[in-house]
Write an enzyme that holds these catalytic residues in place. Structure first.
Site, PDB file in Angstrom:
ATOM      1  N   SER A  48      32.287  -1.317  38.715  1.00 25.53           N
ATOM      2  CA  SER A  48      33.593  -0.875  38.800  1.00 25.53           C
ATOM      3  C   SER A  48      33.788   0.505  38.686  1.00 25.53           C
ATOM      4  CB  SER A  48      34.325  -1.407  37.501  1.00 25.53           C
ATOM      5  OG  SER A  48      33.716  -1.075  36.172  1.00 25.53           O
ATOM      6  N   GLN A  83      31.818   1.222  20.990  1.00 23.80           N
ATOM      7  CA  GLN A  83      33.353   1.721  21.196  1.00 23.80           C
ATOM      8  C   GLN A  83      34.033   1.592  19.846  1.00 23.80           C
ATOM      9  OE1 GLN A  83      34.333  -2.468  23.574  1.00 23.80           O
ATOM     10  NE2 GLN A  83      36.367  -1.335  22.675  1.00 23.80           N
ATOM     11  N   ASP A 105      36.911  -2.632  29.025  1.00 20.22           N
ATOM     12  CA  ASP A 105      36.378  -3.622  29.547  1.00 20.22           C
ATOM     13  C   ASP A 105      34.878  -3.866  28.649  1.00 20.22           C
ATOM     14  OD1 ASP A 105      35.618  -5.975  31.147  1.00 20.22           O
ATOM     15  OD2 ASP A 105      34.985  -5.026  32.894  1.00 20.22           O
ATOM     16  N   HIS A 108      35.243  -6.952  24.139  1.00 26.95           N
ATOM     17  CA  HIS A 108      36.404  -7.909  24.203  1.00 26.95           C
ATOM     18  C   HIS A 108      36.327  -8.484  22.740  1.00 26.95           C
ATOM     19  CE1 HIS A 108      36.429  -7.438  28.431  1.00 26.95           C
ATOM     20  NE2 HIS A 108      35.009  -7.868  28.468  1.00 26.95           N
ATOM     21  N   ASP A 134      40.201  -8.939  30.064  1.00 29.23           N
ATOM     22  CA  ASP A 134      39.744 -10.004  29.384  1.00 29.23           C
ATOM     23  C   ASP A 134      40.334 -10.540  28.125  1.00 29.23           C
ATOM     24  OD1 ASP A 134      38.133 -10.659  31.326  1.00 29.23           O
ATOM     25  OD2 ASP A 134      36.799  -9.320  30.744  1.00 29.23           O
TER      26      ASP A 134
END
Length: 229
Positions: A48, A83, A105, A108, A134
């Protein structure tokens, strides 16, 4: 044609498989040729990030992942860390200052998604986009969700549902309203299957919180409505 969908076909990103790339095309078109900063949480195999690099030719692009990657992508900077670690995120925001597009991304896991959003959203430029992929994990227990209690507190889905109040709360004649820190800072919230697009924008000028009267009648109205809402 050098559009996002055609560029996406060059790389085996899951964004093609799940139909996200077509949705991204609608939101990213106006950003295409601008100088901007883009951050993606979750690198995986880097496909991506390669799509964004080819599409946003004037962008500074970076990605973060909890696992160190052994490959490199020309024109893209990698960061390795968690994160949900705000001190780690600070090292990124200290360098890039602000972002126009942020894509989550990553893990999740609801608490991670919410933690990242709370820290990073203030560093999103006005009219910028914050995207979370997601969201189906909000209904999976190991990600902090529930298959049975759809209104379970602290899932990412329910957290972002509440942002619609941040867009519209000025229309409520609601007694004892407690202001959310994102009130007046969210222009729109758009849900699609398993993905959400949040557009930042200041809307304080539409609020009448500063015009609220503190008359005896207003106090009585608030007290009375408390028992009927």
């Amino acid at each position: 044609m050098n559009n996002l969908v055609n560029i996406g076909k060059k790389y085996p990103s899951s964004k093609n498989k799940f139909g996200f790339i077509q949705i991204y095309e609608k939101y990213f078109f106006d950003f295409k040729d601008k100088e901007l900063n883009l951050l993606e949480i979750g690198i995986d195999k880097g496909d991506s990030l390669r799509i964004w690099r080819d599409y946003f030719t004037n962008a500074k692009i970076c990605g973060l992942d909890i696992e160190k990657k052994e490959f490199k992508i020309n024109g893209v900077e990698f960061f390795t860390g968690d994160q949900s670690d705000t001190s780690f995120l600070k090292s990124i925001t200290d360098k890039y200052k602000n972002f126009d597009i942020i894509i989550d991304d990553g893990s999740h896991i609801s608490k991670d998604v919410i933690s990242s959003f709370n820290y990073l959203y203030p560093f999103l430029n006005d009219n910028g986009l914050y995207i979370i992929e997601d969201l189906q994990t909000s209904y999976i227990p190991r990600y902090g969700g529930s298959r049975i209690r759809l209104n379970k507190k602290n899932t990412s889905m329910n957290y972002f549902k509440k942002l619609s109040d941040c867009v519209n709360y000025e229309h409520f004649n609601r007694p004892f309203y407690k202001k959310n820190k994102f009130d007046g800072l969210v222009k729109s919230v758009n849900f699609y299957q398993n993905i959400i697009f949040i557009r930042k924008g200041t809307t304080e000028k539409y609020y009448h919180s500063s015009d609220v009267k503190n008359t005896f009648f207003d106090f009585f109205k608030k007290m009375f409505s408390k028992f009927f809402n």
